[in-house]
Design an enzyme around this catalytic site. Structure first.
Site, PDB file in Angstrom:
ATOM      1  NE  ARG A  82      93.393  25.608  39.905  1.00  0.00           N
ATOM      2  CZ  ARG A  82      94.381  24.858  39.403  1.00  0.00           C
ATOM      3  NH1 ARG A  82      94.649  23.709  39.930  1.00  0.00           N
ATOM      4  NH2 ARG A  82      95.105  25.285  38.388  1.00  0.00           N
ATOM      5  CB  THR A  83      87.725  29.542  37.523  1.00  0.00           C
ATOM      6  OG1 THR A  83      88.798  29.962  38.365  1.00  0.00           O
ATOM      7  CG2 THR A  83      86.562  30.503  37.686  1.00  0.00           C
ATOM      8  CE  LYS A 142      80.782  32.073  10.666  1.00  0.00           C
ATOM      9  NZ  LYS A 142      79.357  31.705  10.640  1.00  0.00           N
ATOM     10  NE  ARG A 154      89.183  32.736  34.383  1.00  0.00           N
ATOM     11  CZ  ARG A 154      90.051  32.104  35.167  1.00  0.00           C
ATOM     12  NH1 ARG A 154      91.062  31.435  34.655  1.00  0.00           N
ATOM     13  NH2 ARG A 154      89.906  32.113  36.477  1.00  0.00           N
ATOM     14  CG  HIS A 201      89.395  35.426  39.960  1.00  0.00           C
ATOM     15  ND1 HIS A 201      88.126  34.860  39.858  1.00  0.00           N
ATOM     16  CD2 HIS A 201      90.273  34.443  39.618  1.00  0.00           C
ATOM     17  CE1 HIS A 201      88.252  33.596  39.488  1.00  0.00           C
ATOM     18  NE2 HIS A 201      89.538  33.325  39.330  1.00  0.00           N
TER      19      HIS A 201
HETATM   20  C1  NCD Z   1      93.921  32.511  39.150  1.00  0.00           C
HETATM   21  C2  NCD Z   1      93.479  33.389  37.992  1.00  0.00           C
HETATM   22  O1  NCD Z   1      93.013  32.896  36.970  1.00  0.00           O
HETATM   23  O2  NCD Z   1      93.564  34.595  38.172  1.00  0.00           O
HETATM   24  N1  NCD Z   1      93.574  31.160  38.980  1.00  0.00           N
HETATM   25  C3  NCD Z   1      92.349  30.740  39.433  1.00  0.00           C
HETATM   26  O3  NCD Z   1      91.311  31.172  38.979  1.00  0.00           O
HETATM   27  N2  NCD Z   1      92.335  29.850  40.452  1.00  0.00           N
HETATM   28  C4  NCD Z   1      95.358  32.677  39.500  1.00  0.00           C
HETATM   29  C5  NCD Z   1      96.409  32.485  38.466  1.00  0.00           C
HETATM   30  O4  NCD Z   1      96.138  32.185  37.296  1.00  0.00           O
HETATM   31  O5  NCD Z   1      97.578  32.638  38.840  1.00  0.00           O
END
Ligand code: NCD
Length: 361
Positions: free
Chosen positions: A89-90, A118, A139, A172
């Site tokens: 989703r993100t 490398k 991320r 997050h």
């Molecule tokens: C969350 C995350 O990555 O922290 N997912 C997300 O971004 N919607 C929650 C999770 O992974 O449980």
């Protein structure tokens, strides 16, 4: 756009020792985020501005003329999507958000395909990305890594903005923004987020979404939080101290059944077992922390059930068709608010608001 005034004037050793609250002003300039790294950088006025801009973007997108207008906003910019951890989703919502506002995208979703294998340092890799991109959305499994990159880039001649799309177990922030937008829309007719009771359920110890959202709720008046989890998975003291300092009341509980009828929103989360050292969470009985169809009978009629997703057994799919289940709306809201955040970082929000106003949208 001017570069962050402060991050290039503070040594890393000093900066890295600050709390998230102390770091926040380094990411914001004149009430506007330059980098988006921690929930603590978003004040109530910033949250309200972002939510109203999000609604604007959503409404403008309904027509082809509106979509064309949005796509012209950032057609001269490129974004790097650097996702060194799994994401559905993100990643897709940032990717879609970029498409909505015309930003072209590049991606690295697996460090093993970049020169890190490398022996290149992650800092050098991201500095390379910044040579081709005007925005880095990242991320990373390491907590605080996005902050280190933002500091590093702010001290180069190409200080591009960095957006944290999930860092380690700690933050997050953009998930928390979409959660706030979903709460605000859900409570539009019942007085907004102020005064609401919000329960967090599941793995609160290692769930970064909960940690970021709990802080954002301190910006609203009279909100009470309920942290409902087995003792081994309860929320960290660092967050509770921040809530204490902000004067936000909360309850710690192990009794999910008791909490369900008392609250306006239930934020379910999955067990974050990717952080287990020795399979320890598989030994904890979490079945009492699942939301079932029967629970709908005692849930308030204006209350909502949320989840950042992905889910496992925490919510029975039979609950999905109930109008109080808003987790699929969260998914879509993520795309809109991420588009709004990026527009605001690049100072395109004024033009977008004007478009809305001129057409009474
Ligand atoms: C969350 C995350 O990555 O922290 N997912 C997300 O971004 N919607 C929650 C999770 O992974 O449980």
């Amino acid at each position: 756009m001017s570069k962050t005034a402060a991050l290039d004037r503070i040594a890393w050793d000093k900066f890295s020792g600050l709390s998230s609250i102390e770091k926040a002003p380094y990411f914001v300039e004149n009430g506007r985020s330059f980098h988006a790294l921690v929930a603590q950088q978003f004040s109530r006025p910033m949250l309200e501005d972002l939510c109203s801009l999000t609604t604007c973007v959503r409404r403008i997108s309904k027509t082809r003329a509106g979509s064309d207008f949005l796509q012209r906003q950032l057609s001269d910019k490129r974004a790097m999507l650097y996702f060194a951890q799994p994401s559905t989703r993100t990643y897709l919502s940032f990717y879609s958000a970029c498409q909505i506002i015309g930003l072209q995208t590049m991606n690295v979703r697996d460090s093993s395909t970049s020169s890190e294998v490398k022996g290149e340092s992650p800092e050098d890799s991201v500095r390379t990305f910044s040579s081709y991109a005007d925005l880095i959305i990242m991320r990373h499994p390491e907590g605080g890594f996005a902050e280190r990159i933002a500091w590093m880039l702010s001290n180069t001649s190409r200080p591009v903005p960095v957006v944290n799309a999930g860092s380690g177990k700690d933050q997050h922030p953009t998930q928390a923004l979409l959660d706030i937008y979903t709460l605000a829309r859900s409570f539009e007719k019942t007085g907004g987020i102020d005064g609401k009771k919000i329960a967090f359920v599941g793995d609160l110890k290692r769930g970064r979404t909960v940690r970021s959202l709990a802080w954002l709720l301190t910006q609203y008046k009279g909100v009470k939080a309920y942290f409902v989890a087995p003792p081994e998975l309860q929320i960290g003291d660092d967050i509770l101290k921040q809530l204490d300092a902000a004067g936000m009341p909360y309850e710690i509980s192990t009794d999910f059944a008791k909490v369900i009828p008392e609250v306006d929103a239930i934020y379910m989360t999955r067990i974050q077992d990717e952080w287990d050292v020795d399979g320890e969470s598989s030994k904890i009985d979490t079945s009492a922390y699942h939301f079932t169809k029967d629970d709908l009978k005692v849930l308030g009629k204006n209350s909502v059930i949320m989840h950042p997703l992905p889910r496992r057994l925490e919510i029975d799919p039979a609950v999905d068709s109930d109008p109080r289940a808003v987790y699929w709306r969260q998914v879509r809201n993520g795309m809109w608010i991420r588009a709004a955040l990026i527009l605001s970082i690049f100072e395109c929000d004024g033009a977008v608001r004007d478009y809305c106003k001129e057409r009474n949208l």
